[in-house]
Enzyme design. Structure first.
Site, mmCIF file in Angstrom:
data_model
loop_
_atom_site.group_PDB
_atom_site.id
_atom_site.type_symbol
_atom_site.label_atom_id
_atom_site.label_comp_id
_atom_site.label_asym_id
_atom_site.label_seq_id
_atom_site.Cartn_x
_atom_site.Cartn_y
_atom_site.Cartn_z
ATOM 1 N N SER A 92 -67.697 148.146 125.531
ATOM 2 C CA SER A 92 -68.670 148.730 126.449
ATOM 3 C C SER A 92 -69.043 147.722 127.520
ATOM 4 O O SER A 92 -68.980 146.504 127.297
ATOM 5 C CB SER A 92 -69.933 149.144 125.685
ATOM 6 O OG SER A 92 -71.007 149.421 126.559
ATOM 7 N N TYR A 124 -76.501 147.460 119.411
ATOM 8 C CA TYR A 124 -75.279 148.102 119.923
ATOM 9 C C TYR A 124 -74.495 147.124 120.793
ATOM 10 O O TYR A 124 -73.275 146.952 120.616
ATOM 11 C CB TYR A 124 -75.674 149.343 120.716
ATOM 12 C CG TYR A 124 -74.536 150.045 121.425
ATOM 13 C CD1 TYR A 124 -73.747 150.981 120.764
ATOM 14 C CD2 TYR A 124 -74.267 149.797 122.773
ATOM 15 C CE1 TYR A 124 -72.715 151.644 121.422
ATOM 16 C CE2 TYR A 124 -73.247 150.449 123.441
ATOM 17 C CZ TYR A 124 -72.473 151.371 122.760
ATOM 18 O OH TYR A 124 -71.452 152.020 123.411
#
Length: 287
Positions: A179, A192
């Protein structure tokens, strides 16, 4: 920029995580109308975690268009998984759906074995399953949330790669989804983002270990992409402006990410390993 220019999507939310694609408005775009397949993955077999919806669905459909049979692994979103299966079969390829938790190493072993039993081989592993739980403060992240996020987002990548490795031969590929948050950080997604940073290190290290076997390991680090994770984890006002802060001023579609996976899975990327592609709307990141 006016307030109207920052609104990219209708405000909405979902109560279940990681979310249901069938409930999203507008629905994500999983393949571009003008996409021209060229048989880049003809005869290949791929397993895709988180393959029921979002980026995973788009990857499954693109792989099928390019000639691959696909096994999609998902948690419990059966309706989404069945739609993806139909899309793969409509593209002329076989599709196996496997429900379970990638954070369980035994399940990963079983999922890979089911794939090999069904299709006779395994050539491509796409580690894509993920979960996120926004929290305003570090102190709001419970031990249970921390462990669950790491178990899905990085332990699951280890377990699936370990299960697949005995079946992968020269020319096989592993593709890991990271990401943009691991490159630029995210104050609301501390756990995350940390898992996504671990995925980059895992990808680069595994690439170095497997390169002598002729197995390439690469990754994709998307920016803001319109997937079920968004309405299921962010409040409606955040969904309404999702993606407005990138240079292109909008969220990306899963179809705009899936082509990166096709490139990395095919011989077009034969001289790439340990690398990341960045479909992120124009943000400049290092790595």
């Amino acid at each position: 920029m006016s307030e109207d220019q920052t609104k990219t999507l209708p405000p909405q939310e979902q109560d279940t995580r990681p979310g249901i694609e069938a409930e999203m408005t507008p629905p994500p775009v999983y393949i571009k109308p003008d996409y021209l397949a060229a048989g880049k993955l003809r005869g290949k077999v791929a397993v895709i975690t988180g393959g029921d919806s979002g980026i995973g669905r788009a990857v499954a459909v693109h792989f099928a268009r390019e000639g691959a049979d696909v096994a999609i692994v998902y948690l419990d979103e059966t309706e989404d998984a069945q739609k993806t299966k139909k899309l793969v079969e409509d593209a002329g390829q076989r599709c196996l759906t496997i429900a379970g938790d990638v954070g369980d190493p035994q399940f990963c072993q079983e999922a890979v074995q089911q794939t090999v039993d069904a299709f006779g081989r395994l050539d491509i592993v796409v580690n894509n399953a993920a979960e996120q739980h926004p929290q305003p403060s570090l102190t709001d992240i419970s031990p249970e949330q921390l462990e669950k996020t790491f178990r899905t987002n990085i332990f699951g990548y280890f377990y699936m790669a370990q299960a697949a490795l005995p079946h992968l031969g020269e020319g096989a590929t592993i593709i890991n989804t990271s990401s943009v948050t691991d490159y630029k950080g995210s104050p609301q997604l501390l756990d995350y983002s940390s898992t996504k940073g671990a995925i980059v290190a895992f990808t680069r290290s595994l690439s170095m270990q497997l390169i002598e076997k002729g197995i390439r390991v690469n990754g994709v680090a998307p920016g803001p992409i319109w997937t079920p994770l968004i309405p299921s984890t962010f409040p409606p006002d955040k969904v309404e402006t999702f993606g407005a802060d990138v240079p292109m001023g909008r969220p990306g579609q899963p179809a705009e990410v899936a082509t990166c996976f096709v490139f990395l899975a095919s011989d077009d990327s034969s001289y790439l390993s340990g690398q990341f592609l960045h479909p992120n709307g124009g943000e400049i990141v290092n790595g």
